[in-house]
Design a protein around this motif. Sequence first.
Motif, short mmCIF file in Angstrom:
data_model
loop_
_atom_site.label_atom_id
_atom_site.label_comp_id
_atom_site.label_asym_id
_atom_site.label_seq_id
_atom_site.Cartn_x
_atom_site.Cartn_y
_atom_site.Cartn_z
N VAL A 118 -6.57 60.16 36.59
CA VAL A 118 -7.42 60.94 35.67
C VAL A 118 -8.50 60.10 35.01
O VAL A 118 -9.54 60.61 34.63
CB VAL A 118 -6.57 61.64 34.59
N GLN A 119 -8.23 58.79 34.86
CA GLN A 119 -9.22 57.95 34.20
C GLN A 119 -8.96 56.49 34.53
O GLN A 119 -7.88 56.12 35.00
CB GLN A 119 -9.17 58.13 32.68
N ILE A 120 -9.98 55.67 34.28
CA ILE A 120 -9.79 54.23 34.29
C ILE A 120 -9.94 53.74 32.85
O ILE A 120 -10.72 54.29 32.07
CB ILE A 120 -10.78 53.50 35.23
N ALA A 121 -9.16 52.74 32.51
CA ALA A 121 -9.23 52.13 31.18
C ALA A 121 -9.92 50.78 31.33
O ALA A 121 -9.52 49.95 32.14
CB ALA A 121 -7.83 51.96 30.60
N MET A 122 -10.95 50.58 30.54
CA MET A 122 -11.79 49.38 30.62
C MET A 122 -11.68 48.60 29.31
O MET A 122 -12.02 49.13 28.25
CB MET A 122 -13.24 49.80 30.90
N LYS A 123 -11.22 47.36 29.38
CA LYS A 123 -11.11 46.53 28.18
C LYS A 123 -12.48 45.95 27.82
O LYS A 123 -13.28 45.64 28.70
CB LYS A 123 -10.12 45.39 28.41
N ALA A 124 -12.72 45.81 26.52
CA ALA A 124 -14.00 45.27 26.06
C ALA A 124 -13.82 44.63 24.70
O ALA A 124 -13.09 45.15 23.85
CB ALA A 124 -15.05 46.37 25.98
N GLU A 125 -14.49 43.51 24.49
CA GLU A 125 -14.51 42.92 23.15
C GLU A 125 -15.26 43.81 22.18
O GLU A 125 -14.91 43.91 21.01
CB GLU A 125 -15.13 41.53 23.19
N SER A 128 -13.05 66.56 39.54
CA SER A 128 -14.44 66.30 39.89
C SER A 128 -14.92 64.94 39.41
O SER A 128 -16.01 64.50 39.78
CB SER A 128 -15.34 67.39 39.29
N THR A 129 -14.11 64.27 38.58
CA THR A 129 -14.54 62.97 38.08
C THR A 129 -13.35 62.11 37.73
O THR A 129 -12.22 62.60 37.60
CB THR A 129 -15.46 63.14 36.85
N VAL A 130 -13.60 60.83 37.57
CA VAL A 130 -12.63 59.90 37.00
C VAL A 130 -13.19 59.50 35.63
O VAL A 130 -14.24 58.87 35.55
CB VAL A 130 -12.43 58.65 37.89
N ARG A 151 -9.53 60.05 48.52
CA ARG A 151 -10.23 60.98 47.64
C ARG A 151 -9.27 62.08 47.22
O ARG A 151 -8.31 62.38 47.93
CB ARG A 151 -11.43 61.60 48.35
N SER A 152 -9.52 62.68 46.08
CA SER A 152 -8.68 63.77 45.61
C SER A 152 -8.47 64.81 46.71
O SER A 152 -9.39 65.11 47.48
CB SER A 152 -9.32 64.44 44.39
N SER A 153 -7.27 65.35 46.78
CA SER A 153 -6.97 66.36 47.80
C SER A 153 -7.83 67.62 47.63
O SER A 153 -7.91 68.44 48.54
CB SER A 153 -5.49 66.73 47.74
N THR A 154 -8.47 67.76 46.48
CA THR A 154 -9.38 68.89 46.28
C THR A 154 -10.69 68.70 47.03
O THR A 154 -11.48 69.64 47.16
CB THR A 154 -9.69 69.09 44.79
N GLY A 155 -10.95 67.47 47.51
CA GLY A 155 -12.17 67.19 48.26
C GLY A 155 -13.41 67.02 47.41
O GLY A 155 -14.53 67.07 47.94
N ILE A 156 -13.23 66.79 46.10
CA ILE A 156 -14.37 66.58 45.22
C ILE A 156 -14.15 65.32 44.40
O ILE A 156 -13.05 64.77 44.36
CB ILE A 156 -14.61 67.78 44.28
N GLY A 157 -15.22 64.86 43.75
CA GLY A 157 -15.12 63.71 42.88
C GLY A 157 -15.35 62.40 43.60
O GLY A 157 -15.59 62.36 44.82
N PRO A 158 -15.25 61.29 42.89
CA PRO A 158 -15.47 59.96 43.49
C PRO A 158 -14.33 59.55 44.40
O PRO A 158 -13.24 60.13 44.35
CB PRO A 158 -15.57 59.04 42.26
N TYR A 159 -14.57 58.55 45.20
CA TYR A 159 -13.56 57.99 46.09
C TYR A 159 -12.84 56.83 45.40
O TYR A 159 -13.32 56.26 44.42
CB TYR A 159 -14.21 57.49 47.37
N LEU A 160 -11.70 56.49 45.95
CA LEU A 160 -10.96 55.29 45.57
C LEU A 160 -10.92 54.40 46.81
O LEU A 160 -10.45 54.83 47.87
CB LEU A 160 -9.55 55.65 45.12
#
Length: 245
Positions: free
Chosen positions: A6-13, A51-53, A168-177
């Motif tokens: 569902v999402q990526i978590a990005m660490k940042a100072e 449709s998105t991550v 890719r999501s089985s729905t066929g939409i959104g970004p790839y991994l």
Amino acid sequence: MSTRLVQIAMKAEDDSVTGRFWAEVLGWGIDIEEPGVINLEPEGVPYPDPSTVFIDVMRVPDPKTVKNRVHIDLATTSPDHRAELVERVKALGARPVDVGQGDVPWTVLADPEGNEFCVLEPRELYRDTGPMAAVVVDCVDARTMARFWGEAMDWTVHELTDDRALLRSSTGIGPYLEFFRTPDAKTGPNRIHFDLRPYPGDDQPAEVARLRALGATDIDVGQGDVPWTVLADPEGNEFCVLSPR
């Protein structure tokens, strides 16, 4: 049962600077979940959505010291769009970086925190992904990663070789991994990690047990008493299993 990326978590100072940068790059909105955590999401898209991550930017005290094993690829629709996007992200604070890419048709940059990302040349594969073409993970064994993540999530394997796995999501939409074979070994906790969610009505502990049976391992990253479970995939990449939603 299955999980979803569902999402990526990005660490940042500096979560505010990094959050604003990526919101501007992607054309997304910003929502402050709590002090030190910023949610980035496309306007008008409900969370979660295939449709998105989505992206969470999380404030941490430690700086980035090594090349990330997870990065974002940005899609473009034409040579002019690619050139415009490269100049725009540079104006927002991105800078060119050399990660040993050599002579390639894409542009490698880093955000204000040093997180590497690529602006791709136009590719038919990514014509309908939106601004985020793919989330790319360095790996030692693309086939092992495809096997684990293809069974862990409701994503479909679209391409598989010794060097590259594309899901890719089985729905066929959104970004790839994408899992891309590299010679570099993982040296510490990832700066960017995956957050997975079971579907509404599924059981989180049962899903965690299923992932362990597939090859995930428990890992302590100092999370303490939290409502999610932290695991690592077969190559040690940390990820979180959140509550169903």
